[in-house]
Write a protein that holds these residues in place. Structure first.
Motif, PDB file in Angstrom:
ATOM      1  N   VAL A  19     -28.152  44.908 -46.436  1.00  7.68           N
ATOM      2  CA  VAL A  19     -28.211  45.811 -47.599  1.00  7.68           C
ATOM      3  C   VAL A  19     -27.498  47.125 -47.274  1.00  7.68           C
ATOM      4  O   VAL A  19     -26.756  47.656 -48.111  1.00  7.68           O
ATOM      5  CB  VAL A  19     -29.676  46.060 -48.035  1.00  7.68           C
ATOM      6  N   ALA A  20     -27.691  47.646 -46.071  1.00  5.50           N
ATOM      7  CA  ALA A  20     -27.018  48.887 -45.676  1.00  5.50           C
ATOM      8  C   ALA A  20     -25.506  48.726 -45.752  1.00  5.50           C
ATOM      9  O   ALA A  20     -24.798  49.608 -46.271  1.00  5.50           O
ATOM     10  CB  ALA A  20     -27.450  49.293 -44.272  1.00  5.50           C
ATOM     11  N   GLU A  21     -25.002  47.608 -45.275  1.00 12.24           N
ATOM     12  CA  GLU A  21     -23.556  47.352 -45.318  1.00 12.24           C
ATOM     13  C   GLU A  21     -23.080  47.220 -46.763  1.00 12.24           C
ATOM     14  O   GLU A  21     -22.034  47.767 -47.138  1.00 12.24           O
ATOM     15  CB  GLU A  21     -23.223  46.087 -44.524  1.00 12.24           C
ATOM     16  N   TRP A  22     -23.840  46.524 -47.580  1.00  3.08           N
ATOM     17  CA  TRP A  22     -23.484  46.352 -48.992  1.00  3.08           C
ATOM     18  C   TRP A  22     -23.393  47.699 -49.705  1.00  3.08           C
ATOM     19  O   TRP A  22     -22.426  47.977 -50.418  1.00  3.08           O
ATOM     20  CB  TRP A  22     -24.506  45.427 -49.653  1.00  3.08           C
ATOM     21  N   LEU A  23     -24.387  48.557 -49.493  1.00  2.00           N
ATOM     22  CA  LEU A  23     -24.385  49.865 -50.151  1.00  2.00           C
ATOM     23  C   LEU A  23     -23.292  50.777 -49.583  1.00  2.00           C
ATOM     24  O   LEU A  23     -22.658  51.531 -50.331  1.00  2.00           O
ATOM     25  CB  LEU A  23     -25.765  50.516 -50.024  1.00  2.00           C
ATOM     26  N   THR A  24     -23.055  50.702 -48.286  1.00  5.24           N
ATOM     27  CA  THR A  24     -21.994  51.499 -47.673  1.00  5.24           C
ATOM     28  C   THR A  24     -20.640  51.111 -48.260  1.00  5.24           C
ATOM     29  O   THR A  24     -19.800  51.970 -48.539  1.00  5.24           O
ATOM     30  CB  THR A  24     -22.008  51.335 -46.142  1.00  5.24           C
ATOM     31  N   GLN A  25     -20.427  49.816 -48.482  1.00  5.18           N
ATOM     32  CA  GLN A  25     -19.180  49.352 -49.093  1.00  5.18           C
ATOM     33  C   GLN A  25     -19.008  49.884 -50.514  1.00  5.18           C
ATOM     34  O   GLN A  25     -17.882  49.970 -51.009  1.00  5.18           O
ATOM     35  CB  GLN A  25     -19.116  47.827 -49.097  1.00  5.18           C
ATOM     36  N   GLN A  26     -20.124  50.261 -51.153  1.00  4.46           N
ATOM     37  CA  GLN A  26     -20.065  50.826 -52.501  1.00  4.46           C
ATOM     38  C   GLN A  26     -19.935  52.348 -52.477  1.00  4.46           C
ATOM     39  O   GLN A  26     -20.015  52.995 -53.514  1.00  4.46           O
ATOM     40  CB  GLN A  26     -21.309  50.423 -53.283  1.00  4.46           C
ATOM     41  N   GLY A  27     -19.798  52.921 -51.285  1.00  3.15           N
ATOM     42  CA  GLY A  27     -19.586  54.358 -51.161  1.00  3.15           C
ATOM     43  C   GLY A  27     -20.828  55.178 -50.863  1.00  3.15           C
ATOM     44  O   GLY A  27     -20.763  56.399 -50.832  1.00  3.15           O
ATOM     45  N   TRP A  28     -21.965  54.525 -50.656  1.00  2.00           N
ATOM     46  CA  TRP A  28     -23.173  55.257 -50.311  1.00  2.00           C
ATOM     47  C   TRP A  28     -23.077  55.726 -48.859  1.00  2.00           C
ATOM     48  O   TRP A  28     -22.448  55.069 -48.023  1.00  2.00           O
ATOM     49  CB  TRP A  28     -24.403  54.369 -50.465  1.00  2.00           C
ATOM     50  N   GLN A  29     -23.743  56.823 -48.551  1.00  2.00           N
ATOM     51  CA  GLN A  29     -23.743  57.371 -47.190  1.00  2.00           C
ATOM     52  C   GLN A  29     -25.096  57.139 -46.530  1.00  2.00           C
ATOM     53  O   GLN A  29     -26.134  57.462 -47.106  1.00  2.00           O
ATOM     54  CB  GLN A  29     -23.449  58.870 -47.226  1.00  2.00           C
ATOM     55  N   MET A  30     -25.064  56.609 -45.319  1.00  2.00           N
ATOM     56  CA  MET A  30     -26.293  56.387 -44.548  1.00  2.00           C
ATOM     57  C   MET A  30     -26.804  57.729 -44.022  1.00  2.00           C
ATOM     58  O   MET A  30     -26.055  58.485 -43.416  1.00  2.00           O
ATOM     59  CB  MET A  30     -26.017  55.439 -43.379  1.00  2.00           C
ATOM     60  N   ILE A  31     -28.079  57.989 -44.256  1.00  2.00           N
ATOM     61  CA  ILE A  31     -28.727  59.193 -43.738  1.00  2.00           C
ATOM     62  C   ILE A  31     -29.660  58.819 -42.589  1.00  2.00           C
ATOM     63  O   ILE A  31     -29.669  59.476 -41.550  1.00  2.00           O
ATOM     64  CB  ILE A  31     -29.517  59.926 -44.854  1.00  2.00           C
ATOM     65  N   ALA A  32     -30.453  57.760 -42.765  1.00  2.00           N
ATOM     66  CA  ALA A  32     -31.379  57.314 -41.713  1.00  2.00           C
ATOM     67  C   ALA A  32     -31.678  55.838 -41.898  1.00  2.00           C
ATOM     68  O   ALA A  32     -31.663  55.321 -43.015  1.00  2.00           O
ATOM     69  CB  ALA A  32     -32.672  58.117 -41.763  1.00  2.00           C
ATOM     70  N   ARG A  33     -31.986  55.182 -40.769  1.00  2.00           N
ATOM     71  CA  ARG A  33     -32.392  53.774 -40.782  1.00  2.00           C
ATOM     72  C   ARG A  33     -33.667  53.635 -39.985  1.00  2.00           C
ATOM     73  O   ARG A  33     -33.806  54.199 -38.913  1.00  2.00           O
ATOM     74  CB  ARG A  33     -31.343  52.896 -40.116  1.00  2.00           C
ATOM     75  N   ARG A  34     -34.588  52.867 -40.548  1.00  2.00           N
ATOM     76  CA  ARG A  34     -35.846  52.554 -39.865  1.00  2.00           C
ATOM     77  C   ARG A  34     -36.526  53.816 -39.340  1.00  2.00           C
ATOM     78  O   ARG A  34     -36.961  53.886 -38.197  1.00  2.00           O
ATOM     79  CB  ARG A  34     -35.607  51.538 -38.753  1.00  2.00           C
ATOM     80  N   TRP A  35     -36.630  54.816 -40.222  1.00  2.00           N
ATOM     81  CA  TRP A  35     -37.256  56.088 -39.856  1.00  2.00           C
ATOM     82  C   TRP A  35     -38.774  55.885 -39.844  1.00  2.00           C
ATOM     83  O   TRP A  35     -39.359  55.500 -40.842  1.00  2.00           O
ATOM     84  CB  TRP A  35     -36.849  57.179 -40.853  1.00  2.00           C
ATOM     85  N   ARG A  36     -39.386  56.127 -38.691  1.00  2.00           N
ATOM     86  CA  ARG A  36     -40.816  55.836 -38.518  1.00  2.00           C
ATOM     87  C   ARG A  36     -41.646  57.115 -38.468  1.00  2.00           C
ATOM     88  O   ARG A  36     -41.199  58.136 -37.969  1.00  2.00           O
ATOM     89  CB  ARG A  36     -41.034  55.055 -37.232  1.00  2.00           C
TER      90      ARG A  36
END
Length: 125
Positions: A19-36
């Motif tokens: 999903v992260a890759e799919w959204l990144t391909q649409q121009g979204w910017q990753m801020i955090a992953r698996r933030w606990r």
């Protein structure tokens, strides 16, 4: 849609990566992953346009019991996600004035690929 990642023992994490890759391909910017935090985990925190989006990813295999993960987003789960998002924002003051929303991605894992069953924008408040 991006290609399926290599099979891994952790289907849930692989679904999040997909999903992260799919959204990144649409121009979204990753801020955090698996933030606990004490309330749980924020799967993905991404920015699109002027909105910070907390994305809960549910990856299921065929024949699942909970509507491809939709039924797992209970009111209690929503509250934990709200609390985690509030704590995330308190730790990242640069995002505190940015509009936020909660999305849910329901992903189906097939033996050779991942498929987006549904992407629920603004799934809950």
């Amino acid at each position: 849609m991006p290609p399926a990642p290599s099979p891994t023992p952790n289907t849930g994490q692989a679904g999040e990566d997909w999903v992260a890759e799919w959204l990144t391909q649409q121009g979204w910017q990753m801020i955090a992953r698996r933030w606990r935090c004490p309330w749980g985990e924020l799967d993905l925190v991404m920015q699109t346009a002027n909105t910070l989006v907390f994305i809960e990813v549910k990856t299921r295999r065929r024949g699942n019991w909970d509507g491809d993960g939709a039924q797992a987003i209970t009111p209690q789960k929503q509250e934990r996600l709200r609390q985690a998002a509030a704590l995330f924002l308190s730790h990242h003051p640069q995002w505190q004035t940015t509009p936020c929303r909660f999305d849910v991605a329901l992903v189906r894992w097939e033996p050779t690929h991942y498929r987006l069953q549904a992407y629920l924008v603004g799934a809950f408040q």
